[in-house]
Design a protein around this motif. Structure first.
Motif, short mmCIF file in Angstrom:
data_model
loop_
_atom_site.label_atom_id
_atom_site.label_comp_id
_atom_site.label_asym_id
_atom_site.label_seq_id
_atom_site.Cartn_x
_atom_site.Cartn_y
_atom_site.Cartn_z
N ASN A 14 37.31 46.34 17.32
CA ASN A 14 36.85 45.44 16.27
C ASN A 14 37.20 45.91 14.86
OD1 ASN A 14 35.16 43.04 17.06
ND2 ASN A 14 34.23 44.61 18.37
N GLU A 15 37.91 45.09 14.12
CA GLU A 15 37.91 45.22 12.66
C GLU A 15 36.97 44.11 12.22
OE1 GLU A 15 39.53 47.32 10.13
OE2 GLU A 15 38.00 46.19 9.07
N GLY A 16 35.71 44.43 12.21
CA GLY A 16 34.70 43.38 12.05
C GLY A 16 34.19 43.22 10.64
N THR A 17 34.92 43.80 9.68
CA THR A 17 34.37 43.83 8.32
C THR A 17 34.39 42.49 7.63
OG1 THR A 17 36.58 44.59 7.79
CG2 THR A 17 34.85 46.25 7.83
#
Lengths: 441, 463, 559
Positions: free
Chosen positions: B92-95
Motif C-alpha cells: 500500500n502507498e495509502g497516503t
C-alpha cells in the motif's frame, strides 16, 4: 446462461405455477424449526468411529442413539428414512474455536473471547456464548455439531466450554465440559515486525515463567486451605474466583489446556509440567512434529490446528503444517484437530481432510474430530461415535464428508432434526434467480 | 583461493533454477483436465520451447525430451490467482486517495518463499496487487512463479496487460476519512473521488492535446498520476476493484459507464451475488473468496454460494486467495463451490484457471491445456478437486519449478547472513489474513504509538 | 513554512562554523607550527597500488607533493620525519558518506494536514540542498575519517529519497569554504521514505522520481527554447526541485543510488534504463548477482564496508531432535555470509574498478573489515586501489589526488606496518600538507571525569516498527531522587509517563509505563538500559506487541 436470468415473463409464469402448486413459495417464507426426532435411519453405511464401518439401521429417540443394528423394528410414531447408499457419521467436534464468542472480526464490541487481565481463569466462555450467532447454523450444516468455545488473549484468559451448536440458551448448548485454558509463555516472534532482541525475548519469557510458577504455587496453597476448611467444616470466607477456577485443575479433576506452538515453547512446557501433578492437554502444537516423541512419552494429548495454515519458519517445508498432525499421531500422540477459527469453523472437515491426505490417513483424521476430542474433553461416554446410548449428534451424507463434493442431507443434534439452513443457504435461495432480475423496476 | 571457488560454486547453485532453460518435456499417460476442451484420459502432452506443442493420445516421443510418466495422475492448467500480494515488498502507498502512478511491479521480491509455497499448490501465475487503502490505488503486476531467480524482472509475465487496483468501502474510508479527515469518509465520497480523478485526467489530456496542436505554447506540468488515469480512460489499463457491498459495486459501474470505461473486474465482491444480473449486463467479472465472510461488517451478509450464483448468472468468476495461506490450496478453494452451489468439475476448475486468465487479459497465453499456450501445468495425485489431492509437480514455461520427488527442506534463495537459528513466527502477517491493508498502519499512526499498536492488532483480521 | 525549513540547515551550519573559531581563539597559546614544509626521509613509499619503493623520500611543500624519489635532497626549511620503519601511502578517498554533515535533529514536524501532499522537506525531496552548505569541519566524523587515513570525502546530506547534492571536501580542519574541492558534484537518490506521508513506500518514491525527472526533462528543453526567444512563451517552471535535477537530466552530474540489497541494485538499474542518467551504485552490500551487468555497462560501483559479522553458534536448541536441521541452517547461513565477504574479490576478478563507500560502516571498523575482505580473496593492491586511485578516478580528481606523485595534493597516510597488516597503526595523516599526528590508542582523553547521572537529559529515540521507525524524544529529569519522564513523539505532543523506576548498579536502567485507554486498555511498558550516550531497550504493549527501542543523547536539547 442467459435463459437463467428471469425476465418479467418468466416471473409471471413462475407466479402462475406457484399458484397452481399452491404452497411452494409460501413454505419458503416460513421459518423452519428444528423438530425433536424419532426416526429410524434405515440401511445406512454407519461410520461408527468406535467400531469401524458397518451397514445397518440407526434409531434416534429421546435425543439419543436409541439403537443400532440390522432390521430394527419400527415403532409407532417413528419416522423412517431410507438411507441406502448414504453415509452416517457422528457429529464433528472442533477442539478449539471461537464460534458463538465472535461475530464480526473487525468490530471489537461483537467479540467476547478476550477479557482484560492476564490472570482471569474465572472468565467463563459459556456466559458469553451467543446462541443466535449467525455463524452457528453456518458451521453446523457442514456436520460440525460441537465446538470447544475458548477464550484467548492472555496467560490465563478464562475457561472455555464445550457446546453443541444448537439451543436457545447457553445452558441448552452446554455439553457439561468446561476447561481452563492457558497460554504458555511464548518465545516466538509475533511477526516480521517484532524486532525484540533475543535477549529481551528470553528475559520476558523468564519473567512470564516466574509468573506462572507463582500462580501455580498460590493455587496449591489455595487448594490446601480450601480442603482444610472443608475437612474441619470451617467457614472460610474469601473471594478469590481466580483461584477457585483453578481448583479442578490443581486437584487433578480436569486437565489444564495449555497453548504452546514453537519447538522451544513445547519443550519448555514439557519441562515445566514434568515435576507437577496436574494433567495437561497441549493445544496448538504447530511444531509438535519436532517434539512428537517426547510428547508421546509424556502421554499428553494434543489438540492441533488449523491444518490449513502457513509454516511458521521461513526455512520450513511448505507442507510442515499439513503433515504435523499425522507425524504426531504416527509417533503415538493422541491427536485431535481444531480450526482455531470463528466464522469459518465449518472448515473443520477440510482441515481433517488435508491432515488425512498428508500422512494421517482418513480413519485417524476422522477420529481426530470425533472420538478423540470427546475423550480429551471427558465426554466419550456420550459423544464422539455412533454407539447405542450416545447423544444423537450425527449426520447423513452422500459420501465422505471430507470431500467438498459430498452433500450433507440430514443433521441431528441431541436428537433434534436441524434444518440445513444458514444465512449462506438462505441468500443462495433468494439470489440464485433474483426477482426482479435485471430491470429498473 | 579455495574459498573463492567455493563461493563461486555457491553462486552458481543459487542462480541455477533461474538460468535453467526450458527443457522439452513429454508428459505421458495422464488424465488431462484441459478446462476448455474437456478431459482426455491416457493422454500425453508434448512441451517444446516452453509451450504446449501437442495434446493427444500416444504422441510420438521426440529425441532429447524429458519424459514424465503421469500414469494415474491428473494434469491441469497451472492455477492462476487473480488476487494476491506475494512476491512484492510493498502493498500500500495509502497516503493519498489517488495514487495511480505507483506500481507494485517496481517492488517485486523474487526471494519471497511464498512463491515456492504457491508453486507447491500448483499455482503458476498470480496477480500481485496493490492494497485497498485508497480509492485509486497503484498498478499491479501479473507475475509468473519462476521461483529460484534473484532477478525481479524474471517474475514479470510478458504480454500481460497493465492492471490497477481500485477500492471501495470500509478500507479507503477508514484510511482517509476516519484517520486523515479527508474524502472519502463515506461511500458517497468514494464515488466523487473517482469522478474527480477522471475529470481531472480529461482536463490533463486536453491540455496536452492543445500543446501538441500548438494552441498551448508551454508543455503542461507532467504528471505520472494523470498519465496513468488517462491510460485507464483510454482502455490501456484494466481495473480490478476491491469491493464488497452491492450498492458500491453498482456505483462504480455507473461511474465507469459515464467515463466510457467498459471493463472491470470486481475483487472480493462478497455481495456480488446480489447484483449478479447487473454485473452480467455490464460485462463485469468477479474474483471472489470461496468462503471468507464476517471479518468485518461489510461482509456480514455474505454467502459462500457467491461464486455459484455469479457463475449461474453468467458472470465470469474466479476464486482468489488474497493470502499467502490460501494461495497454497486454491484447488481446494475452488472445490468448495461444489459443496456451495453444485458447480461441475469443469466450472469449478475454470474458477482458478481460464476465468482468472480472462480477468487478467492473459487467456490467450495461459489458463487451459491447449496447443500453443504456455506450458504452465500442475500435476496432481488424486483429482484436484478432491480433498485428498496432492500436487506432484508444477511446471512454469516448461520448467519444472516444483517436484515433490526432489523437494528440498529449506528453499530460501536469499539467506540472511546473520539470522539466528531459527526464527519461529507466532503469526506471519504478510502471509496471512490481512494482506490487503498491509503497510497502512503507518498512516493511521499519527496520534500515538499505542494506538498504532492497537491498530496493528485489530487489522490482523481484516482484508 | 517551507522556506523556513529550507533555511534551517543553513542556519545550523552558520552556528556550527562559529564554534571552531571560538575554540581556536582559546587555544592560541599552543606552539605554532615551525614549518609547512616536510621531508619524509627514507620511507617505504607505496606511491600507488602495487608500486612499493623502499628508501624513497618525499618533500611536501605548499600543500603539494613537491618531490619523491630515492635521491631527493632534504630542503633546509623542512621539518624532517624519519621514515626508516614507516610506510607512506596516498591519503584515502571516500567517495560516499555523510562525513562532516551533522545529523539533523529529529525535526519536530507538524502533522501533515494532507498526508497525500506534504511539503517537499517533509516528503524528503531536497535535490536543491547542497552538502557544501552543510559541511562542518568540526563535526566529529571529519576527525574520525581523517584518523582512519582519509584526506578527501565526497559527502552527501542526510535525508530521504532525494537528500541533496554531494560535494567534495578535504578533511582538514580549516573553514568549510577552504576545504571545498568541488561543489554539487553529484545528485543522490535513496530508497528512503518519509513516515506516513507521500511518498511513504519505495513504489511511491520511484513513481515520484519518475515524475520529477520527466518534469525536469521537459523543463530543461523548454527553458532552452525560451532562452532562444522568449517572445510569446509563458515563463518556464521555476520550481527548485525540478531545476535541481537539470544537471542529472543533461548528464553533467551523476546520480548516486544508495543500493544495498540485490533488489535495490535491480531497481536502480531499472530506473536508469527507463530514464537514462549517469548512475553510480553506492553502498552495495549484495550486488554480486549484477557483477556481469555492472561490468558490461561499466557502471561505477561503490561497495559497502558494512559486512556481516560471523554468527556465534546458537545454543537455543539443545536436544538432538533438531540438530540436523540446525546444522544445515547454519551451513546455509555461513554460505550466504561467504557471498557477502567474497563480493569484493569477485568484483576484482571481473575487473570492475570499484571503490568502497562508508555511509553505513562504523569508522572504527573500516580497516578491520577491509582485512576481512582481503582474507576472503581480495588482493591487497586492489584493496588499496579501492581506497585511493579508484575513488580518485570515480570522482574525477585523479590528476590531483589518489597517488603519491610530484604535483599532487599532499594527502598522505603514514603507518608503522604495511597498511593491511593486522597490527598496523596510522602514525600521521597529511591533509593538503598539514600534518595530523594520531594519538596512540591508550592515550585517549577522558571525556568527562565526573560520573554524572547517566540517564538525565534529553534523548532521541527510535522504535523499530514494521514499516518506518517511530522517532521522538524522551526527556528525563531528576529532582531530588525523583525522576520524571516525558515522551514527545514526532508531532511534538508530550506525554508524562508513570511508574518511573531507576535500577541497576550504576543507576542506568530505567523503566516506566503508561496506561492508555484506547479501544480496550493497554499498558505500554518501557524498559531501557543506558550506556554512555546511547540507550537500548524494549517497549512492551501487552498483546499488541513488543518493539525494540534505541536512542542517543541529544547534545543540545532545544526547547
Amino acid at each position: 446462461m442467459n435463459n437463467l436470468r428471469p425476465n418479467i415473463l418468466s416471473i409471471k409464469k413462475l407466479t402462475f405455477l406457484g399458484f397452481l402448486l399452491a404452497i411452494t413459495p409460501l413454505y419458503a417464507q416460513q421459518v423452519k424449526k428444528a423438530e425433536k426426532a424419532a426416526i429410524l435411519l434405515r440401511n445406512a453405511t454407519l461410520h461408527t468411529v468406535s467400531r469401524g464401518t458397518v451397514s445397518g439401521d440407526l434409531l434416534i429417540r429421546d435425543g439419543l442413539i436409541a439403537d443400532i443394528g440390522t432390521n430394527l423394528a419400527i415403532h409407532s410414531g417413528t419416522a423412517v428414512l431410507d438411507c441406502s447408499g448414504k453415509h452416517v457419521y457422528p457429529g464433528f467436534i472442533d477442539g478449539g474455536s471461537k464460534v458463538g464468542l465472535a461475530e464480526i472480526g473487525s468490530i471489537s464490541v461483537t467479540n467476547d473471547f478476550s477479557e482484560l487481565g492476564d490472570f482471569i481463569p474465572h472468565m467463563k466462555a459459556l456466559t458469553a456464548v451467543n446462541p443466535n450467532s449467525v455463524s452457528i447454523p453456518v458451521t453446523r450444516v457442514n456436520g460440525v455439531t460441537t465446538v470447544f468455545a475458548k477464550p484467548e488473549g492472555s496467560t490465563f484468559p478464562g475457561t472455555g466450554a464445550l457446546i453443541d451448536l444448537f439451543g436457545y440458551t447457553p445452558d441448552q448448548m452446554s455439553c457439561g465440559s468446561e476447561r481452563v485454558v492457558m497460554q504458555f509463555p511464548s518465545t516466538g516472534r509475533r511477526g516480521r515486525w517484532d524486532r525484540r532482541s533475543d535477549e529481551d525475548i528470553k528475559k520476558e519469557t523468564e519473567k512470564a515463567l516466574k509468573n506462572i510458577d507463582q500462580v501455580y504455587e498460590s493455587a496449591i496453597q489455595y487448594a490446601r486451605i480450601d480442603s482444610a476448611a472443608k475437612a474441619d467444616r470451617q467457614s472460610w470466607t474469601t473471594n478469590n474466583p481466580q483461584m477457585e477456577a483453578l481448583l479442578p485443575v490443581i486437584r487433578g479433576q480436569q486437565p489444564l489446556f495449555v497453548e504452546a506452538n514453537s519447538y522451544t515453547d513445547i519443550t519448555a512446557l514439557l519441562d515445566w509440567i514434568s515435576n507437577k501433578k496436574i494433567k495437561v492437554v497441549l493445544t496448538g502444537a504447530s511444531e509438535g512434529w519436532r517434539v512428537a516423541d517426547r510428547i508421546a512419552r509424556a502421554g499428553i494429548p494434543v489438540i492441533t490446528g488449523p491444518v490449513l495454515s502457513v509454516p511458521r519458519r521461513e526455512n520450513d517445508r511448505y507442507d510442515a503444517m499439513y503433515t504435523n498432525a499425522g507425524k504426531m499421531a504416527g509417533a503415538g500422540v493422541k491427536v485431535a484437530i481444531r480450526t482455531d477459527e470463528s466464522e469459518n469453523t465449518r472448515n473443520l472437515p477440510f482441515n481433517a481432510g488435508f491432515a488425512a491426505a498428508y500422512g494421517m490417513g482418513t480413519d485417524e483424521a476422522l477420529r481426530a474430530i470425533t472420538l478423540t476430542p470427546a475423550e480429551i474433553f471427558g465426554v466419550q461416554e456420550r459423544y464422539g461415535s455412533l454407539d447405542k446410548g450416545k447423544v444423537a449428534n450425527l449426520f447423513v451424507a452422500t459420501g465422505d464428508p471430507f470431500e467438498m463434493k459430498t452433500r450433507i442431507e440430514k443433521l441431528f443434534i441431541r436428537g433434534w432434526d436441524i434444518p440445513l439452513e444458514s444465512r449462506h443457504t438462505l441468500l443462495y435461495d433468494e439470489f440464485l434467480e433474483r426477482t426482479p432480475g435485471n430491470q429498473k423496476k | 583461493m579455495i574459498r573463492n571457488s567455493k563461493a563461486k560454486n555457491l553462486l552458481l547453485l543459487i542462480c541455477l533454477p533461474a538460468l535453467a532453460a526450458a527443457q522439452d518435456l513429454l508428459i505421458k499417460n495422464a488424465s488431462v483436465l484441459t478446462v476448455t476442451k474437456g478431459n482426455c484420459q491416457n493422454c500425453d502432452i508434448l512441451v517444446t520451447g516452453g509451450k504446449i506443442a501437442e495434446v493427444g493420445k500416444g504422441l510420438r516421443q521426440p529425441a532429447n525430451v524429458r519424459v514424465i510418466d503421469a500414469t494415474g495422475l491428473y494434469v491441469m492448467p497451472g492455477i492462476i490467482d487473480a488476487h494476491s500480494h506475494i512476491g512484492i515488498d510493498v502493498v500500500n502507498e495509502g497516503t493519498n486517495p489517488v495514487t495511480a502512478e505507483v506500481n507494485v511491479g517496481d517492488a517485486l521480491n523474487p526471494l519471497d518463499v511464498s512463491i515456492y509455497r504457491a508453486l507447491a499448490g500448483g499455482v503458476t501465475t498470480s496477480h500481485a496487487m496493490h492494497g485497498s487503502a485508497n480509492a485509486i490505488g497503484g498498478q499491479c503486476q501479473t507475475i509468473k512463479h519462476r521461483y529460484g531467480t534473484t532477478n525481479p524482472d524474471d517474475l514479470k509475465m510478458a504480454g500481460a496487460p497493465r492492471t490497477i487496483k481500485f477500492a471501495l468501502g470500509e478500507n479507503p474510508i477508514r484510511t482517509h476519512g476516519e484517520s486523515n479527515k479527508i474524502w472519502p469518509a463515506t461511500r458517497m465520497g468514494v464515488e466523487q473521488v473517482f469522478r474527480n480523478a477522471f475529470s481531472e485526467a480529461r482536463i490533463y489530456m486536453k491540455e496536452w492535446e492543445d500543446h501538441k496542436k500548438g494552441i498551448r505554447k508551454s508543455p503542461p506540468a507532467y504528471s505520472l498520476r494523470m498519465e496513468t488515469l488517462a491510460d485507464i480512460l483510454n482502455g490501456k489499463i484494466l481495473i480490478h476493484c476491491h469491493s464488497y457491498r452491492a450498492d458500491e459495486i453498482l456505483m462504480l459501474m455507473n461511474v465507469l459507464r459515464d467515463f466510457g470505461i467498459n471493463k472491470v473486474c470486481f475483487q472480493h465482491v462478497n455481495e456480488g451475488f446480489k447484483v449478479a444480473p447487473e454485473l452480467a449486463a455490464f460485462g463485469a467479472t468477479a474474483s471472489v473468496f470461496a468462503d471468507w465472510w464476517a471479518y468485518k461488517f461489510e461482509v456480514y451478509y455474505s454467502t459462500a454460494y457467491n461464486a455459484a450464483i455469479l457463475t449461474r448468472n453468467g458472470v465470469v468468476t474466479s476464486i482468489n486467495s488474497d493470502s499467502g495461506e490460501l494461495i497454497r490450496h486454491l484447488y481446494h478453494e475452488a472445490a468448495k463451490t461444489q459443496r456451495y452451489g453444485d458447480l461441475t468439475d469443469e466450472e469449478a476448475l475454470a474458477l482458478i484457471t481460464i476465468n482468472p486468465a480472462i480477468q487478467l487479459g492473459i487467456d490467450k497465453m495461459v489458463g487451459s491445456v491447449e496447443k500453443g499456450k504456455d506450458a504452465d501445468l500442475a500435476i496432481f495425485k488424486g483429482h484436484p478437486l478432491s480433498v485428498y489431492a496432492i500436487p506432484q509437480m508444477t511446471i512454469v514455461d516448461g520448467i519444472v519449478r516444483f517436484d515433490i520427488k526432489s523437494d528440498p527442506d529449506d528453499v530460501r534463495v536469499d539467506v540472511n547472513p546473520t539470522e539466528k537459528y531459527s526464527t519461529y513466527f507466532e503469526s506471519l502477517e504478510d502471509l496471512d489474513h490481512n494482506a490487503c491493508m498491509r503497510g497502512v498502519s503507518e498512516l493511521l499512526m499519527q496520534e500515538s504509538h499505542a494506538q498504532y499498536l492497537r491498530y496493528r492488532y485489530s487489522k490482523q483480521h481484516q482484508h | 513554512m517551507r522556506g523556513l525549513t529550507r533555511f534551517f540547515p543553513v542556519l545550523m551550519w552558520s552556528v556550527s562554523i562559529l564554534c571552531p573559531v571560538l575554540l581556536k581563539a582559546q587555544n592560541s597559546d599552543a606552539p605554532k607550527n615551525v614549518s609547512n614544509t616536510y621531508f619524509l626521509k627514507n620511507c617505504t613509499l607505496v606511491s600507488q597500488p602495487g608500486v612499493i619503493n623502499r628508501g624513497h623520500s618525499v618533500i611536501i611543500r605548499d600543500g603539494l607533493i613537491a618531490e619523491t624519489g630515492p635521491g631527493v635532497r632534504q630542503p633546509f626549511d623542512a621539518q624532517v620525519i624519519s621514515c626508516d620503519s614507516l610506510y607512506v601511502y596516498a591519503g584515502f578517498i571516500d567517495p560516499y558518506s555523510n562525513t562532516g554533515i551533522t545529523k539533523p535533529e529529529n525535526k519536530e514536524r507538524p502533522k501533515a494536514k494532507d498526508p497525500g501532499n506534504p511539503p517537499s522537506d517533509v516528503a524528503g525531496i531536497m535535490p536543491d540542498l547542497n552538502a557544501a552548505t552543510l559541511f562542518n569541519p568540526s563535526d566529529k566524523s571529519v576527525e574520525e575519517m581523517r584518523s582512519a587515513g582519509f584526506g578527501i570525502s565526497h559527502t552527501l546530506p542526510h535525508g530521504l529519497m532525494l537528500p541533496g547534492q554531494s560535494s567534495i571536501f578535504l578533511l582538514g580542519d580549516g573553514p568549510a569554504d577552504r576545504m571545498l574541492v568541488r561543489t554539487a558534484s553529484a545528485q543522490n537518490f535513496q530508497f528512503e521514505v518519509s513516515r506516513g506521508v507521500y511518498p511513504s513506500t519505495i513504489i511511491g518514491v520511484m513513481a515520484k522520481f519518475r515524475d520529477l525527472f520527466k518534469n525536469a526533462s521537459q523543463g530543461l528543453a523548454y527553458e532552452e527554447k525560451y532562452k532562444i526567444n522568449p517572445a510569446g512563451l509563458p515563463r518556464p517552471d521555476q520550481s527548485r526541485e525540478t531545476k535541481a535535477l537539470y544537471p542529472v537530466v543533461s548528464k553533467s552530474v551523476p546520480l548516486y543510488f544508495l543500493a544495498q540489497h540485490t533488489k535495490d541494485v535491480h531497481r536502480a538499474f531499472a530506473m536508469k534504463e527507463e530514464l537514462g542518467f549517469d548512475m553510480v551504485l553506492a553502498e552495495v552490500r549484495q550486488g554480486w548477482h549484477y557483477a556481469d551487468k555492472i561490468k558490461a555497462q561499466n557502471i561505477t560501483t561503490l561497495l559497502s564496508l558494512n559486512i556481516p559479522e560471523p554468527e556465534k553458534k546458537d545454543s537455543t536448541a539443545k536436544t538432538t531432535d533438531v540438530s540436523k536441521e540446525k546444522e544445515s541452517f547454519e551451513k546455509k547461513r555461513e554460505e550466504s555470509r561467504q557471498n557477502y565477504l567474497t563480493q569484493a574479490s569477485l568484483f576484482e576478478k571481473k575487473g570492475i574498478r570499484f571503490a568502497f563507500s562508508y555511509k553505513n560502516v562504523k569508522t572504527g571498523d573500516i580497516h578491520k573489515n577491509i582485512r576481512t575482505l582481503i582474507k576472503n580473496g581480495l588482493s591487497e593492491s586492489y584493496a588499496l586501489a579501492a581506497l585511493t586511485t579508484h575513488p580518485a578516478t570515480i570522482l574525477g580528481i585523479s590528476s590531483m589526488a589518489g597517488t603519491v606523485e610530484k604535483g599532487k595534493i599532499a594527502n598522505l597516510v603514514i603507518t608503522d606496518k604495511p597498511i593491511f597488516d593486522e597490527k598496523s597503526r596510522i602514525k600521521h595523516v597529511f591533509v593538503e600538507g598539514k600534518k595530523y599526528d594520531m594519538a596512540s590508542q591508550s592515550k585517549k582523553p577522558e571525556v568527562t571525569k565526573e560520573k554524572a547521572d547517566p540517564i538525565s537529559g534529553t534523548w532521541s529515540y527510535t522504535v523499530e516498527t514494521p514499516e518506518t521507525p517511530q522517532k521522538g524524544k524522551i526527556i528525563i529529569s531528576k529532582s531530588g531522587e525523583i525522576y520524571k519522564v516525558t515522551v514527545k513523539d514526532e508531532t511534538n505532543s508530550a506525554t508524562d509517563y508513570e511508574g518511573v523506576d531507576v535500577s541497576g548498579k550504576e543507576k542506568n536502567k530505567l523503566s516506566f509505563y503508561i496506561n492508555t485507554s484506547l479501544d480496550g486498555n493497554v499498558k505500554v511498558d518501557f524498559s531501557l538500559s543506558f550506556e554512555d550516550k546511547l540507550f537500548t531497550g524494549s517497549v512492551n504493549a501487552g498483546h499488541l506487541g513488543s518493539y525494540e527501542i534505541k536512542g542517543e543523547k541529544v547534545a543540545k536539547p532545544e526547547n
